[in-house]
Design a protein around this motif. Structure first.
Motif, PDB file in Angstrom:
ATOM      1  N   SER A  27       0.832  -1.208   0.000  1.00 41.87           N
ATOM      2  CA  SER A  27       0.000   0.000   0.000  1.00 41.87           C
ATOM      3  C   SER A  27       0.864   1.254   0.000  1.00 41.87           C
ATOM      4  O   SER A  27       0.485   2.265  -0.592  1.00 41.87           O
ATOM      5  CB  SER A  27      -0.972   0.005   1.179  1.00 41.87           C
ATOM      6  OG  SER A  27      -0.277   0.135   2.396  1.00 41.87           O
ATOM      7  N   LEU A  28       2.036   1.193   0.627  1.00 39.98           N
ATOM      8  CA  LEU A  28       2.951   2.334   0.583  1.00 39.98           C
ATOM      9  C   LEU A  28       3.420   2.588  -0.844  1.00 39.98           C
ATOM     10  O   LEU A  28       3.435   3.741  -1.309  1.00 39.98           O
ATOM     11  CB  LEU A  28       4.153   2.094   1.501  1.00 39.98           C
ATOM     12  CG  LEU A  28       5.231   3.178   1.475  1.00 39.98           C
ATOM     13  CD1 LEU A  28       4.681   4.505   1.981  1.00 39.98           C
ATOM     14  CD2 LEU A  28       6.438   2.751   2.292  1.00 39.98           C
ATOM     15  N   VAL A  68      -6.251   7.232   0.153  1.00 38.41           N
ATOM     16  CA  VAL A  68      -7.055   7.067   1.371  1.00 38.41           C
ATOM     17  C   VAL A  68      -6.974   5.627   1.863  1.00 38.41           C
ATOM     18  O   VAL A  68      -6.779   5.381   3.060  1.00 38.41           O
ATOM     19  CB  VAL A  68      -8.520   7.493   1.118  1.00 38.41           C
ATOM     20  CG1 VAL A  68      -9.418   7.109   2.280  1.00 38.41           C
ATOM     21  CG2 VAL A  68      -8.601   8.992   0.852  1.00 38.41           C
ATOM     22  N   PHE A  69      -7.108   4.659   0.959  1.00 37.38           N
ATOM     23  CA  PHE A  69      -7.025   3.249   1.353  1.00 37.38           C
ATOM     24  C   PHE A  69      -5.650   2.939   1.961  1.00 37.38           C
ATOM     25  O   PHE A  69      -5.549   2.196   2.937  1.00 37.38           O
ATOM     26  CB  PHE A  69      -7.277   2.319   0.165  1.00 37.38           C
ATOM     27  CG  PHE A  69      -8.670   2.397  -0.400  1.00 37.38           C
ATOM     28  CD1 PHE A  69      -9.755   2.719   0.397  1.00 37.38           C
ATOM     29  CD2 PHE A  69      -8.892   2.153  -1.739  1.00 37.38           C
ATOM     30  CE1 PHE A  69     -11.041   2.785  -0.124  1.00 37.38           C
ATOM     31  CE2 PHE A  69     -10.173   2.212  -2.275  1.00 37.38           C
ATOM     32  CZ  PHE A  69     -11.245   2.535  -1.463  1.00 37.38           C
ATOM     33  N   SER A  70      -4.607   3.505   1.392  1.00 41.13           N
ATOM     34  CA  SER A  70      -3.259   3.280   1.911  1.00 41.13           C
ATOM     35  C   SER A  70      -3.104   3.881   3.299  1.00 41.13           C
ATOM     36  O   SER A  70      -2.491   3.274   4.187  1.00 41.13           O
ATOM     37  CB  SER A  70      -2.218   3.878   0.961  1.00 41.13           C
ATOM     38  OG  SER A  70      -2.276   3.228  -0.284  1.00 41.13           O
ATOM     39  N   THR A  73      -4.831   1.667   5.716  1.00 41.74           N
ATOM     40  CA  THR A  73      -4.023   0.462   5.928  1.00 41.74           C
ATOM     41  C   THR A  73      -2.929   0.729   6.954  1.00 41.74           C
ATOM     42  O   THR A  73      -2.676  -0.098   7.835  1.00 41.74           O
ATOM     43  CB  THR A  73      -3.399  -0.010   4.599  1.00 41.74           C
ATOM     44  OG1 THR A  73      -4.445  -0.354   3.701  1.00 41.74           O
ATOM     45  CG2 THR A  73      -2.504  -1.214   4.805  1.00 41.74           C
ATOM     46  N   TRP A  74      -2.304   1.875   6.878  1.00 41.16           N
ATOM     47  CA  TRP A  74      -1.233   2.208   7.819  1.00 41.16           C
ATOM     48  C   TRP A  74      -1.770   2.546   9.204  1.00 41.16           C
ATOM     49  O   TRP A  74      -1.171   2.190  10.212  1.00 41.16           O
ATOM     50  CB  TRP A  74      -0.365   3.346   7.278  1.00 41.16           C
ATOM     51  CG  TRP A  74       0.705   2.794   6.407  1.00 41.16           C
ATOM     52  CD1 TRP A  74       0.638   2.603   5.060  1.00 41.16           C
ATOM     53  CD2 TRP A  74       1.970   2.292   6.812  1.00 41.16           C
ATOM     54  NE1 TRP A  74       1.789   2.010   4.607  1.00 41.16           N
ATOM     55  CE2 TRP A  74       2.627   1.816   5.667  1.00 41.16           C
ATOM     56  CE3 TRP A  74       2.612   2.189   8.038  1.00 41.16           C
ATOM     57  CZ2 TRP A  74       3.898   1.253   5.716  1.00 41.16           C
ATOM     58  CZ3 TRP A  74       3.882   1.643   8.079  1.00 41.16           C
ATOM     59  CH2 TRP A  74       4.503   1.175   6.924  1.00 41.16           C
ATOM     60  N   LEU A  82      -7.470  -6.428   7.019  1.00 43.19           N
ATOM     61  CA  LEU A  82      -7.921  -5.134   6.499  1.00 43.19           C
ATOM     62  C   LEU A  82      -7.036  -4.670   5.347  1.00 43.19           C
ATOM     63  O   LEU A  82      -7.534  -4.196   4.320  1.00 43.19           O
ATOM     64  CB  LEU A  82      -7.942  -4.070   7.607  1.00 43.19           C
ATOM     65  CG  LEU A  82      -8.386  -2.676   7.159  1.00 43.19           C
ATOM     66  CD1 LEU A  82      -9.847  -2.702   6.735  1.00 43.19           C
ATOM     67  CD2 LEU A  82      -8.165  -1.662   8.261  1.00 43.19           C
ATOM     68  N   GLY A  83      -5.719  -4.833   5.514  1.00 47.57           N
ATOM     69  CA  GLY A  83      -4.795  -4.426   4.452  1.00 47.57           C
ATOM     70  C   GLY A  83      -5.047  -5.185   3.166  1.00 47.57           C
ATOM     71  O   GLY A  83      -5.015  -4.618   2.071  1.00 47.57           O
ATOM     72  N   ASP A  84      -5.323  -6.494   3.299  1.00 48.40           N
ATOM     73  CA  ASP A  84      -5.626  -7.315   2.123  1.00 48.40           C
ATOM     74  C   ASP A  84      -6.867  -6.779   1.411  1.00 48.40           C
ATOM     75  O   ASP A  84      -6.885  -6.612   0.187  1.00 48.40           O
ATOM     76  CB  ASP A  84      -5.880  -8.771   2.516  1.00 48.40           C
ATOM     77  CG  ASP A  84      -4.756  -9.388   3.323  1.00 48.40           C
ATOM     78  OD1 ASP A  84      -3.716  -8.739   3.509  1.00 48.40           O
ATOM     79  OD2 ASP A  84      -4.940 -10.535   3.771  1.00 48.40           O
ATOM     80  N   ALA A  85      -7.909  -6.506   2.190  1.00 51.79           N
ATOM     81  CA  ALA A  85      -9.170  -6.017   1.615  1.00 51.79           C
ATOM     82  C   ALA A  85      -8.981  -4.654   0.964  1.00 51.79           C
ATOM     83  O   ALA A  85      -9.543  -4.385  -0.106  1.00 51.79           O
ATOM     84  CB  ALA A  85     -10.241  -5.946   2.704  1.00 51.79           C
TER      85      ALA A  85
END
Length: 187
Positions: A27-28, A68-70, A73-74, A82-85
């Motif tokens: 995600s980063l 926003v998703f990234s 995730t952090w 959650l990170g996978d989704a």
């Protein structure tokens, strides 16, 4: 005096596997790529004075969603799964962005008409109608290529970038999902 043994670099395959298996790292990278694409668009707009059309603006929103998703995730990295989704959600947002960009390429190539907000309205039948039409007209038409490199417009490059990042997001999500030691049967 003792010498330290030489550091052996991690093999590239192990590094790639580590990045793909960790939703935070993936995600980063997606966030950095999205920020780069948005920075490029803003550079073209505000520094080089290429004004975006409506479809150009629409193509930016999936990258904002990925940012926003990234961030989520952090912020919630301890929530397993959650990170996978959110990697899957990022991939879907990027696929939507690729679809918008592909549609924009079709409008630029005159394969189909743009949206009603893309310009090119019907002729006005009075002076007042003409004035209203001019005032409501977008600054930039969607069917005109403002910039291209090797015959490919910005929208064309956006199709390729969005698809590549979507594939990365989906592969990362799949790899992270299969490596997570959390029981998935409780879902």
């Amino acid at each position: 005096m003792t010498t330290m043994p030489p550091l052996s670099p991690r093999p590239l395959s192990a590094t790639v596997s580590h990045i793909l298996g960790d939703p935070r790292l993936a995600s980063l990278l997606l966030a950095l790529a999205s920020a780069g694409v948005l920075a490029s668009a803003l550079f073209f707009q505000f520094v080089l004075d290429y004004q975006p059309c409506v479809l150009c603006i629409m193509q930016r929103w999936p990258y904002v969603a990925v940012l926003v998703f990234s961030l989520v995730t952090w912020l919630f990295r301890r929530w397993k799964g959650l990170g996978d989704a959110l990697l899957v959600a990022s991939g879907l947002a990027l696929l939507a962005g690729a679809g918008i960009a592909a549609y924009h390429v079709g409008v630029e190539q005159h394969w189909w008409a743009g949206t009603s907000t893309c310009g090119g309205s019907a002729p006005a039948n009075s002076l007042e109608a003409l004035r209203a039409q001019v005032m409501a007209a977008p600054v930039t038409r969607c069917d005109e290529v403002a910039w291209s490199l090797f015959g490919i417009s910005m929208a064309g490059y956006n199709v390729v970038i969005s698809l590549a990042l979507a594939v990365f997001a989906f592969v990362s999500a799949r790899t992270a999902y299969t490596r997570t030691p959390v029981s998935r049967t409780a879902l």
